[in-house]
Design an enzyme around this catalytic site. Structure first.
Site, PDB file in Angstrom:
ATOM      1  N   GLU A  97      -8.063   3.530   1.628  1.00 14.25           N
ATOM      2  CA  GLU A  97      -9.079   2.496   0.832  1.00 14.25           C
ATOM      3  C   GLU A  97      -9.998   1.758   2.287  1.00 14.25           C
ATOM      4  O   GLU A  97      -9.376   1.904   3.123  1.00 14.25           O
ATOM      5  CB  GLU A  97      -8.290   1.571   0.525  1.00 14.25           C
ATOM      6  N   ASP A 109       1.707  -2.499  -8.116  1.00 12.72           N
ATOM      7  CA  ASP A 109       2.175  -2.186  -6.800  1.00 12.72           C
ATOM      8  C   ASP A 109       3.407  -3.576  -6.784  1.00 12.72           C
ATOM      9  O   ASP A 109       3.997  -4.505  -7.557  1.00 12.72           O
ATOM     10  CB  ASP A 109       0.890  -3.503  -6.632  1.00 12.72           C
ATOM     11  N   LYS A 149       3.606   0.794  -6.372  1.00 13.45           N
ATOM     12  CA  LYS A 149       3.204   1.179  -4.560  1.00 13.45           C
ATOM     13  C   LYS A 149       3.129   0.207  -3.867  1.00 13.45           C
ATOM     14  O   LYS A 149       3.743  -1.125  -4.403  1.00 13.45           O
ATOM     15  CB  LYS A 149       1.402   0.829  -4.730  1.00 13.45           C
ATOM     16  N   ASP A 162      -2.161  -5.801  -7.534  1.00 12.33           N
ATOM     17  CA  ASP A 162      -1.946  -6.603  -6.885  1.00 12.33           C
ATOM     18  C   ASP A 162      -3.212  -7.505  -7.241  1.00 12.33           C
ATOM     19  O   ASP A 162      -3.643  -8.772  -7.045  1.00 12.33           O
ATOM     20  CB  ASP A 162      -1.222  -7.476  -5.749  1.00 12.33           C
ATOM     21  N   SER A 163      -4.577  -6.855  -6.986  1.00  9.65           N
ATOM     22  CA  SER A 163      -5.449  -7.154  -7.345  1.00  9.65           C
ATOM     23  C   SER A 163      -5.339  -8.344  -7.981  1.00  9.65           C
ATOM     24  O   SER A 163      -7.155  -9.071  -8.431  1.00  9.65           O
ATOM     25  CB  SER A 163      -6.463  -6.323  -7.207  1.00  9.65           C
ATOM     26  N   GLU A 192       1.653  -0.629   0.464  1.00  8.67           N
ATOM     27  CA  GLU A 192       0.961  -0.927   1.886  1.00  8.67           C
ATOM     28  C   GLU A 192       1.493  -0.412   2.862  1.00  8.67           C
ATOM     29  O   GLU A 192       2.553  -0.841   3.292  1.00  8.67           O
ATOM     30  CB  GLU A 192      -0.264  -2.123   1.840  1.00  8.67           C
TER      31      GLU A 192
END
Length: 273
Positions: free
Chosen positions: A187, A88, A118, A49-50, A120
């Site tokens: 991270e 993501d 993925k 999602d960056s 978080e």
């Protein structure tokens, strides 16, 4: 009639099996041409999602949508053959409930053909990870600095600098490991803590701003290539400086168009005599 056998991609299980064997190589990818260039050299490609910041100019990843992730995931799948592709889950697509997470993840897998998602989160997301994995959706975890929580954590900063943070990272990593994640991104975590986590977890750790001791490493490809220059985190190394080369190429193109030296006759179509 001969039957052409499709090339077999690396799977989440094969990524997991690399722990203790050799370092795992990963980069982000968002487009078909870049995926083609990266695919021969990496174990897995992350459609992160960056892309909200790198491609769309957003200040954070919070504004990224599920439709955006699916569109770019499809592009990366078209450009890759051998690497495992992970996509993501964007902010707001999985935090409400484990059922919401399943619907979002199932849609990603169905519409892109990727191998895993993925998400978080630490201990609070362990039940969701277990729910997904037990229903056939491989999950890459993400602990430590979590960009989707930027609005509640006060910005992007390294974590693990006091006992409270260290305890949380340990608890989060173990919870996601126990829940069945095939690997865990660590991270922005101070080096000794990331090293310790790597040694204690069943799952391989994928470091970004963490430790050389992690089981693998990942970078945003535009950072690694020296294209994205809005800021440079401490953990980024430019393996190339493509931004100046691109700028110079555009300058040369503009000058030739203005001088009418491009296009030349050799760049045009002529009628055959």
């Amino acid at each position: 009639m001969s039957v052409q056998t499709a090339k077999r991609r690396l799977s989440p299980a094969s990524i997991e099996a690399l722990k203790g064997e050799r370092p795992i190589v990963s980069l982000t990818a968002y487009t078909t041409p870049i995926a083609r260039l990266l695919d021969p050299h990496v174990d897995f490609l992350l459609v992160g999602d960056s892309l909200g910041m790198v491609l769309y100019g957003l200040d954070t990843t919070v504004g990224v949508t599920l439709d955006m992730m699916i569109a770019h995931g499809q592009a990366v799948m078209r450009g890759s053959e051998r690497s495992c592709v992970v996509i993501d889950l964007p902010f707001g697509s999985y935090q409400e409930s484990k059922e919401q997470a399943f619907r979002s993840a199932a849609r990603i897998l169905k519409e892109t053909g990727c191998s895993a998602v993925k998400l978080e989160g630490g201990a609070e997301m362990a039940e969701t990870v277990d729910f997904l994995v037990s229903r056939g959706i491989p999950v890459l975890g993400h602990v430590g600095l979590m960009p989707q929580l930027v609005n509640t954590t006060g910005g992007y900063r390294s974590v693990g600098r006091n006992e409270k943070e260290v305890a949380k990272i340990r608890r989060d990593a173990k919870a996601i490991d126990d829940a069945g994640a095939f690997a865990i991104v660590v991270e922005g975590t101070v080096e000794p803590v990331a090293r310790e986590i790597t040694a204690t977890l069943r799952s391989p750790t994928i470091g970004i701003g963490a430790s050389p001791a992690c089981d693998g490493q990942i970078l945003v490809s535009d950072d690694m290539l020296g294209i994205f220059n809005d800021f440079k985190p401490r953990f980024v190394k430019h393996f190339a400086e493509l931004a100046p080369a691109i700028s110079k190429a555009v300058e040369d193109y503009a000058n030739e168009v203005k001088a009418r030296t491009f296009p030349g006759i050799e760049h045009t179509f002529q009628l055959k005599r």
